[in-house]
Motif scaffolding. Structure first.
Motif, PDB file in Angstrom:
ATOM      1  N   UNK A  10       0.980  -1.167  -0.027  1.00  0.00           N
ATOM      2  CA  UNK A  10       0.079   0.098  -0.083  1.00  0.00           C
ATOM      3  C   UNK A  10       0.875   1.232   0.101  1.00  0.00           C
ATOM      4  N   UNK A  11       0.915   1.929  -1.086  1.00  0.00           N
ATOM      5  CA  UNK A  11       1.899   3.010  -1.620  1.00  0.00           C
ATOM      6  C   UNK A  11       1.125   4.412  -0.717  1.00  0.00           C
ATOM      7  N   UNK A  12      -0.260   4.572  -0.925  1.00  0.00           N
ATOM      8  CA  UNK A  12      -0.885   5.747  -0.352  1.00  0.00           C
ATOM      9  C   UNK A  12      -2.265   5.584  -0.035  1.00  0.00           C
ATOM     10  N   UNK A  13      -2.867   6.277   0.871  1.00  0.00           N
ATOM     11  CA  UNK A  13      -4.168   6.080   1.315  1.00  0.00           C
ATOM     12  C   UNK A  13      -4.377   7.352   2.105  1.00  0.00           C
ATOM     13  N   UNK A  14      -5.613   7.870   1.692  1.00  0.00           N
ATOM     14  CA  UNK A  14      -6.082   9.011   2.111  1.00  0.00           C
ATOM     15  C   UNK A  14      -7.297   8.930   3.078  1.00  0.00           C
ATOM     16  N   UNK A  15      -7.421   9.239   4.425  1.00  0.00           N
ATOM     17  CA  UNK A  15      -8.712   9.150   5.169  1.00  0.00           C
ATOM     18  C   UNK A  15      -9.596  10.172   4.846  1.00  0.00           C
ATOM     19  N   UNK A  16     -10.682   9.960   4.429  1.00  0.00           N
ATOM     20  CA  UNK A  16     -11.986  10.967   4.267  1.00  0.00           C
ATOM     21  C   UNK A  16     -12.418  11.330   5.380  1.00  0.00           C
ATOM     22  N   UNK A  17     -12.793   9.996   5.896  1.00  0.00           N
ATOM     23  CA  UNK A  17     -13.638  10.220   7.122  1.00  0.00           C
ATOM     24  C   UNK A  17     -13.651   9.132   8.194  1.00  0.00           C
ATOM     25  N   UNK A  18     -13.831   9.376   9.503  1.00  0.00           N
ATOM     26  CA  UNK A  18     -13.603   8.215  10.399  1.00  0.00           C
ATOM     27  C   UNK A  18     -14.975   8.351  11.243  1.00  0.00           C
ATOM     28  N   UNK A  19     -15.698   7.473  11.154  1.00  0.00           N
ATOM     29  CA  UNK A  19     -16.866   7.380  12.284  1.00  0.00           C
ATOM     30  C   UNK A  19     -16.580   6.075  12.954  1.00  0.00           C
ATOM     31  N   UNK A  20     -17.332   5.835  13.902  1.00  0.00           N
ATOM     32  CA  UNK A  20     -17.541   4.805  14.963  1.00  0.00           C
ATOM     33  C   UNK A  20     -17.345   3.446  14.329  1.00  0.00           C
ATOM     34  N   UNK A  21     -18.092   3.217  13.283  1.00  0.00           N
ATOM     35  CA  UNK A  21     -18.279   1.922  12.369  1.00  0.00           C
ATOM     36  C   UNK A  21     -17.587   1.836  11.170  1.00  0.00           C
TER      37      UNK A  21
END
Length: 151
Positions: A10-21
């Motif tokens: 995995x070279x790149x990953x962007x977190x867009x949104x974190x929610x509880x589930x």
């Protein structure tokens, strides 16, 4: 239903949104050992799997494609422990929608001796989608189980 795997880094990953589930990730870039690159524009994951999706992680990544979304349901890092988790939010939502509409249709039949077509349509819709989501989850779990034989 479709499940697949990607073996690589995995070279790149962007977190867009974190929610509880639900964690929403964008622009995941995987590079295989032969140099080929695979890019996922959008994917969802459980918090456990999302936390394992760190750039630089090498191993096997388990993917699924449901009706309305793509996701990652497992990561087996090289030399590390398997991390799995399948999103069941939509499956549970369809079961709840089915039950609510079943009650609504029953009440309407009892009150006026008529059948609301919208309620019947939603019962069919939610019932079919429940089984589609469930089949995708079962297939994903079987994929990981087949790739992880008991010792």
């Amino acid at each position: 239903m479709s499940v697949s795997t990607i073996d690589g880094t995995l070279e790149a990953a962007t977190m867009k949104r974190k929610a509880s589930k639900v964690w929403r990730l964008t622009d995941l870039t995987f590079r295989a050992a032969d140099g080929t690159e695979t890019v996922l524009k959008s994917a969802v994951a459980t918090p456990e799997v999302g936390a394992a999706l760190q750039p630089g992680t090498t191993g096997r990544f388990y993917l699924y494609n449901a009706v309305d979304h793509k996701g990652i349901h497992g990561v087996r890092p090289t030399g590390g422990a398997l991390v799995t988790g399948f999103m069941r939010v939509n499956e549970r939502l369809m079961a709840l929608l089915f039950a609510i509409n079943l009650v609504w249709v029953g009440v309407m039949i009892g009150m006026r001796e008529g059948v609301p077509l919208l309620g019947v349509g939603l019962i069919v819709f939610s019932g079919v989608l429940f089984f589609v989501y469930r089949a995708t989850r079962v297939e994903a779990e079987a994929q990981v189980a087949a790739d992880n034989p008991p010792i």
